[in-house]
Design a protein around this motif. Structure first.
Motif, PDB file in Angstrom:
ATOM      1  N   ARG A  49      15.171 -12.809   0.673  1.00 43.08           N
ATOM      2  CA  ARG A  49      16.148 -14.092   0.680  1.00 43.08           C
ATOM      3  C   ARG A  49      15.206 -15.232   1.295  1.00 43.08           C
ATOM      4  O   ARG A  49      15.841 -16.316   1.837  1.00 43.08           O
ATOM      5  CB  ARG A  49      17.409 -13.796   1.431  1.00 43.08           C
ATOM      6  CG  ARG A  49      18.294 -12.764   0.801  1.00 43.08           C
ATOM      7  CD  ARG A  49      19.398 -12.530   1.482  1.00 43.08           C
ATOM      8  NE  ARG A  49      20.467 -13.319   1.720  1.00 43.08           N
ATOM      9  CZ  ARG A  49      21.421 -13.090   0.732  1.00 43.08           C
ATOM     10  NH1 ARG A  49      21.571 -12.384  -0.313  1.00 43.08           N
ATOM     11  NH2 ARG A  49      22.502 -14.196   0.504  1.00 43.08           N
ATOM     12  N   ASP A  50      13.960 -14.978   1.707  1.00 42.43           N
ATOM     13  CA  ASP A  50      13.100 -15.982   2.239  1.00 42.43           C
ATOM     14  C   ASP A  50      13.749 -16.420   3.722  1.00 42.43           C
ATOM     15  O   ASP A  50      13.962 -17.655   3.993  1.00 42.43           O
ATOM     16  CB  ASP A  50      12.916 -17.258   1.355  1.00 42.43           C
ATOM     17  CG  ASP A  50      11.712 -18.058   1.736  1.00 42.43           C
ATOM     18  OD1 ASP A  50      10.774 -17.270   2.529  1.00 42.43           O
ATOM     19  OD2 ASP A  50      11.455 -18.980   1.265  1.00 42.43           O
ATOM     20  N   SER A  51      14.382 -15.680   4.463  1.00 40.47           N
ATOM     21  CA  SER A  51      15.025 -15.901   5.690  1.00 40.47           C
ATOM     22  C   SER A  51      14.506 -15.227   6.895  1.00 40.47           C
ATOM     23  O   SER A  51      14.187 -13.816   6.879  1.00 40.47           O
ATOM     24  CB  SER A  51      16.395 -15.507   5.464  1.00 40.47           C
ATOM     25  OG  SER A  51      16.952 -16.225   4.276  1.00 40.47           O
ATOM     26  N   SER A 107       7.596 -21.906   5.639  1.00 43.45           N
ATOM     27  CA  SER A 107       7.286 -20.648   4.831  1.00 43.45           C
ATOM     28  C   SER A 107       7.350 -19.432   6.027  1.00 43.45           C
ATOM     29  O   SER A 107       7.337 -19.742   7.405  1.00 43.45           O
ATOM     30  CB  SER A 107       6.260 -20.528   4.177  1.00 43.45           C
ATOM     31  OG  SER A 107       5.117 -20.684   4.911  1.00 43.45           O
ATOM     32  N   LYS A 139      14.846 -20.506   9.808  1.00 47.43           N
ATOM     33  CA  LYS A 139      14.521 -20.624   8.496  1.00 47.43           C
ATOM     34  C   LYS A 139      15.396 -19.573   7.630  1.00 47.43           C
ATOM     35  O   LYS A 139      14.916 -18.619   7.327  1.00 47.43           O
ATOM     36  CB  LYS A 139      12.924 -20.706   8.068  1.00 47.43           C
ATOM     37  CG  LYS A 139      12.681 -21.323   6.871  1.00 47.43           C
ATOM     38  CD  LYS A 139      11.151 -20.894   6.391  1.00 47.43           C
ATOM     39  CE  LYS A 139      11.484 -19.596   5.683  1.00 47.43           C
ATOM     40  NZ  LYS A 139      12.184 -19.599   4.297  1.00 47.43           N
ATOM     41  N   SER A 147      15.057 -20.654   1.165  1.00 45.66           N
ATOM     42  CA  SER A 147      13.712 -21.347   0.685  1.00 45.66           C
ATOM     43  C   SER A 147      13.723 -22.781   0.925  1.00 45.66           C
ATOM     44  O   SER A 147      14.474 -23.532   0.493  1.00 45.66           O
ATOM     45  CB  SER A 147      13.302 -21.075  -0.696  1.00 45.66           C
ATOM     46  OG  SER A 147      13.317 -19.707  -0.955  1.00 45.66           O
ATOM     47  N   GLN A 155       9.113 -27.535  -1.210  1.00 45.19           N
ATOM     48  CA  GLN A 155       7.644 -27.748  -1.246  1.00 45.19           C
ATOM     49  C   GLN A 155       7.224 -29.140  -1.544  1.00 45.19           C
ATOM     50  O   GLN A 155       8.253 -29.781  -2.203  1.00 45.19           O
ATOM     51  CB  GLN A 155       6.935 -26.728  -1.961  1.00 45.19           C
ATOM     52  CG  GLN A 155       7.608 -25.201  -1.465  1.00 45.19           C
ATOM     53  CD  GLN A 155       7.178 -24.703  -0.121  1.00 45.19           C
ATOM     54  OE1 GLN A 155       5.968 -25.098   0.442  1.00 45.19           O
ATOM     55  NE2 GLN A 155       8.230 -24.482   0.710  1.00 45.19           N
ATOM     56  N   ASP A 187      10.268 -29.438  -6.837  1.00 43.03           N
ATOM     57  CA  ASP A 187      10.917 -28.874  -5.731  1.00 43.03           C
ATOM     58  C   ASP A 187      10.724 -29.564  -4.410  1.00 43.03           C
ATOM     59  O   ASP A 187       9.869 -29.165  -3.419  1.00 43.03           O
ATOM     60  CB  ASP A 187      10.539 -27.380  -5.499  1.00 43.03           C
ATOM     61  CG  ASP A 187      11.122 -26.714  -4.381  1.00 43.03           C
ATOM     62  OD1 ASP A 187      12.301 -27.166  -4.044  1.00 43.03           O
ATOM     63  OD2 ASP A 187      10.571 -25.889  -3.727  1.00 43.03           O
ATOM     64  N   ARG A 243      19.198 -29.915  -2.087  1.00 41.15           N
ATOM     65  CA  ARG A 243      18.813 -28.655  -1.472  1.00 41.15           C
ATOM     66  C   ARG A 243      19.140 -28.939   0.063  1.00 41.15           C
ATOM     67  O   ARG A 243      19.344 -27.902   0.843  1.00 41.15           O
ATOM     68  CB  ARG A 243      17.117 -28.816  -1.416  1.00 41.15           C
ATOM     69  CG  ARG A 243      16.589 -28.582  -2.888  1.00 41.15           C
ATOM     70  CD  ARG A 243      16.752 -27.068  -3.298  1.00 41.15           C
ATOM     71  NE  ARG A 243      16.484 -26.468  -2.272  1.00 41.15           N
ATOM     72  CZ  ARG A 243      15.120 -25.702  -2.350  1.00 41.15           C
ATOM     73  NH1 ARG A 243      14.127 -26.151  -2.857  1.00 41.15           N
ATOM     74  NH2 ARG A 243      14.680 -24.989  -1.436  1.00 41.15           N
ATOM     75  N   GLU A 272      22.375 -18.790  -1.537  1.00 43.33           N
ATOM     76  CA  GLU A 272      21.592 -18.611  -2.731  1.00 43.33           C
ATOM     77  C   GLU A 272      21.894 -17.419  -3.277  1.00 43.33           C
ATOM     78  O   GLU A 272      21.859 -16.376  -2.670  1.00 43.33           O
ATOM     79  CB  GLU A 272      20.334 -18.971  -2.016  1.00 43.33           C
ATOM     80  CG  GLU A 272      19.934 -20.349  -1.726  1.00 43.33           C
ATOM     81  CD  GLU A 272      18.436 -20.603  -1.229  1.00 43.33           C
ATOM     82  OE1 GLU A 272      17.848 -19.437  -1.091  1.00 43.33           O
ATOM     83  OE2 GLU A 272      18.148 -21.631  -0.886  1.00 43.33           O
TER      84      GLU A 272
END
Length: 372
Positions: free
Chosen positions: A98-100, A124, A156, A159, A162, A167, A174, A371
């Motif tokens: 989950r990019d967390s 990131s 964080k 995502s 970037q 995006d 977002r 998400e």
């Protein structure tokens, strides 16, 4: 994994989860953490210590199954996971899928005040692995007076945008999606051992838009500090019980986009300005040694050199390098977090609008979910 995702996506209120957790026996809690450390380590409402222990187990399992080799990042990631597994690094949230990630800096039990650091564009997992993301928060924790220790959460979840056409950080949809997650995160903190502490939110660049959405949804901060902040989406209004502070260099690139919007989805209508309730503090950033001679000799490309220095200062204001004035000033801001805003209200100039743009923020059903 699907069951875990469904539970986390359901966004069960943290208070309800806390009551459910309290009703479990010790053995039931241990069994659940062993069966699904990812769930326990990322579920808002679960106590801080239990989440840290679960994420330590997740890191240990990830390290055991580690297969990525041959790159500097792979080495940094493995080293970081080893520190988490050994207990030298504590994580309040950790879910690579989950990019967390949320790292805890300091002793949450001994702390008398809390800080949350939210980064900006391009944040990131790799920034955590290399240690660059934690530098400002770590400095504040290390320099807090021993009689008033600080605990910091370097945040964080989800995502972050970037630098790309598809995006980019100017898409405020977002901001709304990530702001919803930030609001849930703060609701989870409210149920933990740090819930009663004064809370200061320090937000860099794009992170200021996330903090603004969370406030609109009901999150309360004693102090909000924005570092080179892009601003907030239309509909944000200052909370009279919150102190707002903005640190931005005179040539910071974000100044070029203050208040610029295109339709409902691009840009941030509310700048972190005096008119919108933000105290303005000079970060006192010095120019790089190369800047002045190159600027004087640059001729027609001079403005481009100015923008380049503005980008350097935009990032420097959120770092622990060549940023002493900001670091020390935030330390003072933390010491006064939670102090009544009576004097601040009295000092406001009569006739100056106390609230900004008032277009409502409307969240769709999709945006109200985390998400997928």
């Amino acid at each position: 994994p699907r069951t875990v995702d469904r539970i986390l996506d359901a966004a069960i209120p943290a208070a309800r989860v806390a009551a459910w957790w309290d009703a479990l026996s010790v053995s039931q809690r241990l069994d659940l953490a062993a069966a699904s450390p990812t769930l326990v380590g990322n579920l808002d409402g679960v106590p801080l210590a239990s989440r840290i222990a679960a994420n330590r187990e997740s890191a240990s399992r990830s390290l055991t199954a580690y297969s990525r080799t041959g790159s500097q990042l792979a080495g940094a990631e493995a080293s970081y996971l080893a520190h988490v597994a050994s207990g030298t690094v504590s994580l309040y949230a950790f879910d690579i899928s989950r990019d967390s990630i949320v790292e805890v800096v300091g002793d949450a039990v001994a702390a008398t005040r809390s800080l949350i650091f939210t980064p900006g564009t391009t944040a990131s997992l790799a920034d955590f692995y290399t240690g660059s993301m934690q530098s400002l928060a770590a400095w504040e924790v290390a320099h807090a007076p021993s009689s008033e220790p600080t605990v910091a959460f370097v945040y964080k979840i989800g995502s972050f945008p970037q630098w790309s056409m598809s995006d980019g950080p100017f898409d405020n949809r977002r901001s709304i999606e990530l702001g919803v997650l930030f609001d849930r995160f703060n609701a989870g903190l409210d149920t933990t051992v740090v819930g009663s502490l004064s809370r200061t939110s320090v937000e860099h660049s794009f992170g200021s838009s996330i903090g603004g959405v969370a406030e609109t949804l009901g999150t309360h901060f004693d102090t909000r500090i924005v570092l080179g902040g892009v601003g907030m989406v239309a509909g944000w209004e200052p909370d009279p019980s919150t102190r707002y502070v903005a640190y931005v260099a005179g040539n910071d690139v974000t100044r070029y986009i203050y208040g610029l919007v295109e339709g409902d989805t691009l840009g941030y209508a509310v700048a972190p300005s005096v008119l919108n309730g933000f105290e303005q503090k000079d970060p006192r950033l010095s120019s790089d040694a190369w800047y002045l001679p190159v600027r004087l000799l640059a001729g027609v490309v001079g403005p481009a050199i100015e923008v380049a220095q503005g980008f350097f200062n935009h990032n420097r204001v959120a770092s622990a390098t060549d940023n002493d004035s900001v670091l020390e000033s935030i330390l003072d801001d933390l010491a006064h977090a939670g102090v009544a805003q009576t004097q601040q209200q009295e000092d406001k100039t009569p006739g100056v609008p106390a609230t900004p743009h008032t277009d409502p923020v409307v969240l769709s059903a999709r945006e109200m979910r985390s998400e997928q």
